[in-house]
Design an enzyme around this catalytic site. Structure first.
Site, PDB file in Angstrom:
ATOM      1  N   LYS A  16       0.834  -1.215   0.000  1.00 34.08           N
ATOM      2  CA  LYS A  16       0.000   0.000   0.000  1.00 34.08           C
ATOM      3  C   LYS A  16       0.865   1.260   0.000  1.00 34.08           C
ATOM      4  O   LYS A  16       0.597   2.206  -0.740  1.00 34.08           O
ATOM      5  CB  LYS A  16      -0.923  -0.001   1.241  1.00 34.08           C
ATOM      6  CG  LYS A  16      -1.899  -1.178   1.259  1.00 34.08           C
ATOM      7  CD  LYS A  16      -2.707  -1.213   2.548  1.00 34.08           C
ATOM      8  CE  LYS A  16      -1.903  -1.584   3.778  1.00 34.08           C
ATOM      9  NZ  LYS A  16      -1.395  -2.966   3.792  1.00 34.08           N
ATOM     10  N   GLY A  17       1.911   1.247   0.849  1.00 33.47           N
ATOM     11  CA  GLY A  17       2.771   2.426   0.953  1.00 33.47           C
ATOM     12  C   GLY A  17       3.364   2.786  -0.394  1.00 33.47           C
ATOM     13  O   GLY A  17       3.344   3.941  -0.811  1.00 33.47           O
ATOM     14  N   GLN A 224      -3.372  -2.299   7.208  1.00 33.67           N
ATOM     15  CA  GLN A 224      -3.688  -3.731   7.313  1.00 33.67           C
ATOM     16  C   GLN A 224      -4.347  -4.227   6.013  1.00 33.67           C
ATOM     17  O   GLN A 224      -4.097  -3.644   4.964  1.00 33.67           O
ATOM     18  CB  GLN A 224      -4.581  -4.017   8.531  1.00 33.67           C
ATOM     19  CG  GLN A 224      -3.867  -3.873   9.878  1.00 33.67           C
ATOM     20  CD  GLN A 224      -3.706  -2.438  10.350  1.00 33.67           C
ATOM     21  OE1 GLN A 224      -4.663  -1.698  10.446  1.00 33.67           O
ATOM     22  NE2 GLN A 224      -2.487  -2.038  10.652  1.00 33.67           N
TER      23      GLN A 224
HETATM   24  P1  GDP Z   1       2.215  -2.222   3.057  1.00 29.40           P
HETATM   25  O1  GDP Z   1       2.092  -2.452   4.519  1.00 29.40           O
HETATM   26  O2  GDP Z   1       1.015  -2.673   2.303  1.00 29.40           O
HETATM   27  O3  GDP Z   1       2.583  -0.801   2.716  1.00 29.40           O
HETATM   28  O4  GDP Z   1       3.421  -3.130   2.556  1.00 29.40           O
HETATM   29  P2  GDP Z   1       4.847  -3.321   3.296  1.00 29.40           P
HETATM   30  O5  GDP Z   1       5.671  -2.111   3.063  1.00 29.40           O
HETATM   31  O6  GDP Z   1       4.663  -3.779   4.690  1.00 29.40           O
HETATM   32  O7  GDP Z   1       5.404  -4.589   2.521  1.00 29.40           O
HETATM   33  C1  GDP Z   1       5.576  -4.592   1.157  1.00 29.40           C
HETATM   34  C2  GDP Z   1       7.053  -4.889   0.866  1.00 29.40           C
HETATM   35  O8  GDP Z   1       7.224  -5.256  -0.471  1.00 29.40           O
HETATM   36  C3  GDP Z   1       7.959  -3.689   1.086  1.00 29.40           C
HETATM   37  O9  GDP Z   1       9.222  -4.135   1.505  1.00 29.40           O
HETATM   38  C4  GDP Z   1       8.032  -3.068  -0.305  1.00 29.40           C
HETATM   39  O10 GDP Z   1       9.217  -2.316  -0.495  1.00 29.40           O
HETATM   40  C5  GDP Z   1       8.039  -4.302  -1.163  1.00 29.40           C
HETATM   41  N1  GDP Z   1       7.422  -4.173  -2.498  1.00 29.40           N
HETATM   42  C6  GDP Z   1       6.346  -3.447  -2.879  1.00 29.40           C
HETATM   43  N2  GDP Z   1       6.028  -3.710  -4.157  1.00 29.40           N
HETATM   44  C7  GDP Z   1       6.922  -4.619  -4.598  1.00 29.40           C
HETATM   45  C8  GDP Z   1       7.097  -5.302  -5.838  1.00 29.40           C
HETATM   46  O11 GDP Z   1       6.357  -5.146  -6.810  1.00 29.40           O
HETATM   47  N3  GDP Z   1       8.132  -6.198  -5.908  1.00 29.40           N
HETATM   48  C9  GDP Z   1       8.970  -6.428  -4.863  1.00 29.40           C
HETATM   49  N4  GDP Z   1       9.941  -7.314  -5.007  1.00 29.40           N
HETATM   50  N5  GDP Z   1       8.827  -5.800  -3.672  1.00 29.40           N
HETATM   51  C10 GDP Z   1       7.807  -4.910  -3.557  1.00 29.40           C
HETATM   52  P1  IMO Z   2       0.129  -2.998   7.178  1.00 29.39           P
HETATM   53  O1  IMO Z   2      -0.651  -1.703   7.178  1.00 29.39           O
HETATM   54  C1  IMO Z   2       0.358  -7.176   8.347  1.00 29.39           C
HETATM   55  C2  IMO Z   2      -1.485  -8.304  12.154  1.00 29.39           C
HETATM   56  C3  IMO Z   2      -0.589  -8.728  13.292  1.00 29.39           C
HETATM   57  C4  IMO Z   2      -1.499  -9.690  14.024  1.00 29.39           C
HETATM   58  C5  IMO Z   2      -2.857  -9.033  13.871  1.00 29.39           C
HETATM   59  C6  IMO Z   2      -3.269  -8.179  15.059  1.00 29.39           C
HETATM   60  O2  IMO Z   2       1.598  -2.808   7.214  1.00 29.39           O
HETATM   61  O3  IMO Z   2      -0.347  -3.890   6.081  1.00 29.39           O
HETATM   62  P2  IMO Z   2      -2.514  -5.858  16.070  1.00 29.39           P
HETATM   63  O4  IMO Z   2      -1.165  -5.307  16.380  1.00 29.39           O
HETATM   64  O5  IMO Z   2      -3.292  -5.054  15.096  1.00 29.39           O
HETATM   65  O6  IMO Z   2      -3.293  -6.161  17.316  1.00 29.39           O
HETATM   66  O7  IMO Z   2      -2.227  -7.289  15.392  1.00 29.39           O
HETATM   67  O8  IMO Z   2      -2.784  -8.218  12.722  1.00 29.39           O
HETATM   68  N1  IMO Z   2      -1.171  -6.978  11.580  1.00 29.39           N
HETATM   69  C7  IMO Z   2      -0.619  -6.793  10.374  1.00 29.39           C
HETATM   70  N2  IMO Z   2      -0.149  -7.683   9.478  1.00 29.39           N
HETATM   71  N3  IMO Z   2       0.366  -5.866   8.047  1.00 29.39           N
HETATM   72  C8  IMO Z   2      -0.116  -4.954   8.917  1.00 29.39           C
HETATM   73  O9  IMO Z   2      -0.232  -3.651   8.614  1.00 29.39           O
HETATM   74  C9  IMO Z   2      -0.604  -5.401  10.174  1.00 29.39           C
HETATM   75  N4  IMO Z   2      -1.127  -4.796  11.253  1.00 29.39           N
HETATM   76  C10 IMO Z   2      -1.483  -5.767  12.105  1.00 29.39           C
HETATM   77  O10 IMO Z   2       0.570  -9.354  12.802  1.00 29.39           O
HETATM   78  O11 IMO Z   2      -1.549 -10.912  13.339  1.00 29.39           O
END
Ligand code: GDP
Ligand code: IMO
Ligand code: MG
Length: 423
Positions: A16-17, A224
């Site tokens: 998402k980020g 999430q």
């Molecule tokens: P979010 O919580 O939805 O914002 O996602 P996170 O940042 O927790 O996890 C996504 C991870 O995948 C991060 O380390 C990103 O840098 C990485 N990422 C996002 N898009 C891609 C992609 O298309 N390919 C790869 N290899 N990594 C990606």
């Molecule tokens: P983003 O926005 C992945 C998971 C935790 C746990 C459950 C409850 O980065 O996608 P909490 O701390 O909310 O009480 O945890 O939800 N969890 C996530 N898993 N991405 C997240 O956020 C999460 N936020 C909470 O690992 O299973």
């Protein structure tokens, strides 16, 4: 002007980020609507990798204002760290970051309660990020919480004391050994509150209403994923907020008839961090490869993410609950090199084939039924147009669009802002 939503369709960490950062150039305002520092949203651009927890992912763009909505829960201590980490970018934080007075505050004792609750659950623990999310939302719905706007009142420390005292009694109620030094935690908290109070607090629903009226383009950023939604996720292994589209209405004060496009993000496979059912989870070399190549470690906790094949039963459910209008497929590059790919298209549920998500998807009830597809060997990370995609990837995308009945508008082929193919 309608408000667009962007939300995760799986168990979080879909990317998402990254996508909010990519899309911010098209918007005037990015507004987070729920969750708190349990989220970890990663952005990569110009060789920089940055993880945001509470601050919206549009913060690096000069053209946009970032709003932390009323549905978000804020830990001043983590928020201060996020602000400190942004200092090197010379952003005008007081102007480009606005915080809702109605957002609830995570107190140090909320974090302790989270830890006590998890410890008391033993093997049945949720796998919470231990950021105090559950206890803070409990105080919100229990009508005991403290809000950002309370910090502007003279008696906020008394309110704080009375809530913290209650929490201490509750921590003692749990028969677990939690070590803590409240005086130290409180010193950090009070210092962080000072920093928070230097930022800009707003009546965010009014601000967003006026912005909308003035024709500003607003993107609501979810945290999430849909399968962690308090109502529609894999309860009780969920978070404590509505992560789905309706959460954007309550989390920002946007009327349902003002919602425009709903952008749903999914990984080309599935991951989950924390406990709870995961029908397509892999315990073999394939799962290990996804984790290694995809660098699947939590952006907030560093925990390894569980990995498995794409689950279309769950994804269709999420698409429907959210009213998704366009899809974004992330991390297709991680699947390069798999000879065969599997996609779960139905469940064997207690001996019967079903195509919807039932009440209980624990492994004893559900086994996935897979459709097998050809994989591709090509490295996708340097591809710049869809025309360069290998045939098998084109077929994978076409299959998903047919099954989900929604177009995939973005294919992401790497973590960097530039590794994004619009269709
Ligand atoms: P979010 O919580 O939805 O914002 O996602 P996170 O940042 O927790 O996890 C996504 C991870 O995948 C991060 O380390 C990103 O840098 C990485 N990422 C996002 N898009 C891609 C992609 O298309 N390919 C790869 N290899 N990594 C990606
Ligand atoms: P983003 O926005 C992945 C998971 C935790 C746990 C459950 C409850 O980065 O996608 P909490 O701390 O909310 O009480 O945890 O939800 N969890 C996530 N898993 N991405 C997240 O956020 C999460 N936020 C909470 O690992 O299973
Ligand atoms: Mg994340």
């Amino acid at each position: 002007m309608a408000v667009d939503l962007l939300l995760g369709l799986q168990w979080g960490d879909e990317g998402k980020g990254k996508i909010v950062d990519v899309l911010t150039k098209n918007y005037d305002i990015i507004a987070r609507f729920q969750g708190g520092p349990n989220a970890g949203h990663t952005l990569e651009f110009d060789g920089i990798k940055h993880v945001l927890h509470t601050i919206p992912s549009g913060i690096f763009h000069k053209n946009a204002i970032n709003v932390v909505g009323n549905g978000v829960v804020i830990d001043p201590v983590i928020f201060k760290k996020e602000i400190d980490n942004l200092k090197k970018f010379n952003l005008d934080i007081k102007t480009i970051l606005l915080i809702s007075r109605k957002a609830h505050l995570i107190l140090p004792t909320h974090r302790l309660l989270d830890a006590a609750s998890e410890a008391a659950k033993g093997k049945a623990k949720i796998g919470s990020t231990l950021k105090g999310i559950g206890p803070t939302y409990m105080d919100k719905t229990g009508r005991n919480g403290m809000r950002v706007g309370d910090l502007e009142l003279d008696d906020w420390k008394e309110k704080y004391r009375s809530l913290a005292n209650k929490h201490e009694a509750m921590i003692n109620f749990y028969d677990v050994d939690i070590q803590y030094d409240l005086a130290e935690l409180e010193a950090d908290f009070f210092m962080a509150v000072k920093v928070l109070k230097e930022l800009t607090f707003i009546d965010s629903e009014e601000y967003l209403y006026q912005a909308q009226k003035a024709g500003k383009k607003i993107l609501a950023e979810g945290a999430q994923g849909s399968l962690l939604d308090i109502d529609f996720g894999t309860y009780p292994f969920v978070t404590s907020s509505n992560t789905t589209a309706a959460g954007a209405c309550t989390g920002l004060g946007i009327a349902p008839n003002q919602i425009g496009g709903v952008k749903g993000i999914f990984k080309a496979y599935t991951t989950r961090v924390g406990s709870g059912p995961f029908p397509t989870e892999l315990f073999d070399e394939d799962g290990e490869t996804m984790g290694r190549v995809g660098n699947e470690f939590g952006a907030t906790t560093g925990r390894p993410r569980r990995c498995g094949w794409l689950d279309l039963v769950a994804l269709k459910y999420a698409v429907r609950i959210n009213g998704v209008t366009e899809l974004m497929m992330m991390k297709g590059d991680v699947l390069s090199g798999f000879k065969k790919l599997k996609v779960c298209t139905a469940y064997n549920y207690k001996g019967k084939k079903i195509e919807h998500l039932p009440f209980n998807i624990e492994a004893e009830n559900v086994t996935p039924i897979y459709t097998e597809m050809d994989g591709w060997a090509e490295d996708l990370t340097k591809m710049e147009t869809e025309a360069q995609f290998p045939k098998a990837l084109k077929e994978y995308i076409a299959f998903l669009e047919k099954e989900l009945e929604i177009p995939i508008k973005i294919v992401s082929v790497g973590p960097d802002r530039t590794q994004t193919i619009h269709r």
